[in-house]
Design a protein around this motif. Structure first.
Motif, PDB file in Angstrom:
ATOM      1  N   LEU A 150       0.820  -1.209   0.000  1.00  0.00           N
ATOM      2  CA  LEU A 150       0.000   0.000   0.000  1.00  0.00           C
ATOM      3  C   LEU A 150       0.857   1.263   0.000  1.00  0.00           C
ATOM      4  O   LEU A 150       0.483   2.275  -0.599  1.00  0.00           O
ATOM      5  CB  LEU A 150      -0.908   0.012   1.225  1.00  0.00           C
ATOM      6  N   GLN A 263     -11.803   0.447  -0.460  1.00  0.00           N
ATOM      7  CA  GLN A 263     -10.453   0.287  -1.000  1.00  0.00           C
ATOM      8  C   GLN A 263      -9.780   1.645  -1.135  1.00  0.00           C
ATOM      9  O   GLN A 263      -8.596   1.805  -0.817  1.00  0.00           O
ATOM     10  CB  GLN A 263     -10.503  -0.407  -2.368  1.00  0.00           C
ATOM     11  N   ALA A 267      -6.375   2.940   0.712  1.00  0.00           N
ATOM     12  CA  ALA A 267      -5.253   3.411  -0.091  1.00  0.00           C
ATOM     13  C   ALA A 267      -4.822   4.811   0.345  1.00  0.00           C
ATOM     14  O   ALA A 267      -3.623   5.093   0.471  1.00  0.00           O
ATOM     15  CB  ALA A 267      -5.624   3.402  -1.567  1.00  0.00           C
ATOM     16  N   LYS A 271      -1.136   5.896   2.278  1.00  0.00           N
ATOM     17  CA  LYS A 271      -0.191   6.893   1.768  1.00  0.00           C
ATOM     18  C   LYS A 271       0.185   7.891   2.855  1.00  0.00           C
ATOM     19  O   LYS A 271       1.355   8.252   3.022  1.00  0.00           O
ATOM     20  CB  LYS A 271      -0.782   7.622   0.564  1.00  0.00           C
TER      21      LYS A 271
END
Length: 345
Positions: A150, A263, A267, A271
């Motif tokens: 990820l 999802q 994500a 980050k």
């Protein structure tokens, strides 16, 4: 396969077009699943000082703030060591983990990141890992392991310490015994530099330094200071021979079972989590250099010419060994070199 999913419902965090604002201007997602995600790592839980602790906490805050998903954090090796965490992630027991060295055990091409003196700075490493090379590496490891990368965090640059004399060039390492991790790549690196590598378990390192079994060791500055290794060593050389990355991983079957909205939440959270881990590590390094110097350690920063000597001494032996280990995947060494060259321009 167990994913720790409590069940699914049609409930959504966002209703009537309303949005929930969290840090950095991120907006809320349209979560529709009531899911509990186990997140394991081996670092301390304190998010103010622990890189993985900070990453896990910010991941939890964003995911829970933007969805119906819940994140349960298991820090400090509560679920096992890194290898055990990776296995749990592959089995879906602990779908999300953050690890460093264990990644190369299940995806050997990740070892290319440990080629000494590859990255001249953290920003250069970030450019490579956050760019096409990092994406391609993540995709390759996903195919091999079932774990999706990820984001990349940071364990930091590793540096040499010793008790004998300042190390300014590879010649200064001759005749000195250095504790290294029981990893062949590190053994080859120290051999190439002229030192005598001695694989010793982390738990045995303080005793080995105190009794003179080894003359020195290598670790990120934050690790050196937080574990009081500076009290057992006189000299620190900021050569930054290896930039160690953290891998924020998720079981891909679990990830694919989520709605597209969830999802996207995961994500985004990952980050920011990776960036937070990097920031904490950068602070720990800067603070650590100041503190070890204030407490009596002699710190030397090599010149560009010195670093070129270190690189020329260490890289050939490591690359030769690694190419033999990777076999048909040895092309990843050249891929990394090309990505670094591009990031340098």
């Amino acid at each position: 396969m167990t994913f720790s999913i409590r069940g699914f419902s049609s409930r959504s965090l966002v209703k009537g077009g309303a949005t929930v604002s969290l840090i950095l201007g991120l907006t809320a997602g349209m979560a529709s699943a009531e899911t509990t995600i186990r997140f394991g790592h081996v670092d301390p839980a304190e998010w103010q000082t622990s890189k993985k602790g900070a990453a896990a906490q910010i991941f939890k805050n964003i995911v829970e703030g933007q969805s119906d998903m819940t994140v349960e954090i298991f820090p400090a090796g509560a679920l096992g060591n890194e290898s055990e965490l990776v296995q749990q992630a592959q089995e879906g027991i602990t779908p999300v983990v953050m690890v460093s060295g264990a990644m190369s055990k299940i995806c050997p091409v990740a070892q290319v990141l440990d080629i000494p003196y590859t990255f001249a700075s953290a920003t250069q490493a970030w450019a490579v890992l956050d760019g096409p090379f990092g994406q391609e590496l993540g995709d390759y490891c996903l195919e091999k392991t079932g774990l999706r990368t990820l984001a990349y965090g940071e364990t930091g640059f590793r540096n040499f310490t010793n008790n004998s004399h300042p190390i300014k060039t590879p010649e200064d390492m001759k005749g000195l015994k250095f504790r290294v991790q029981p990893i062949p790549l590190y053994v080859e690196m120290v051999k190439g530099l002229g030192g005598e590598p001695t694989p010793i378990a982390w738990t045995e390192l303080p005793t080995a330094l105190s009794t003179g079994v080894v003359d020195g060791q290598e670790n990120p500055v934050g690790v050196i200071y937080n574990n009081n290794l500076h009290k057992l060593q006189k000299y620190l050389t900021l050569d930054g021979h290896v930039y160690a990355a953290d891998f924020l991983l998720i079981n891909d079957e679990f990830f694919q079972s989520l709605s597209p909205e969830n999802q996207a939440v995961i994500a985004r959270a990952a980050k920011v989590a990776g960036t937070m881990g990097r920031a904490i590590q950068q602070f720990n390094t800067a603070e650590g250099v100041t503190k070890v110097a204030a407490e009596g350690m002699e710190v030397y920063t090599p010149t560009a010419e010195d670093l070129a000597k270190f690189r020329d001494a260490a890289q050939p032996a490591v690359k030769t060994w690694l190419a033999g280990e990777l076999g048909s995947d040895a092309a990843w060494i050249e891929k990394l070199d090309a990505a670094v060259a591009k990031a340098s321009n």
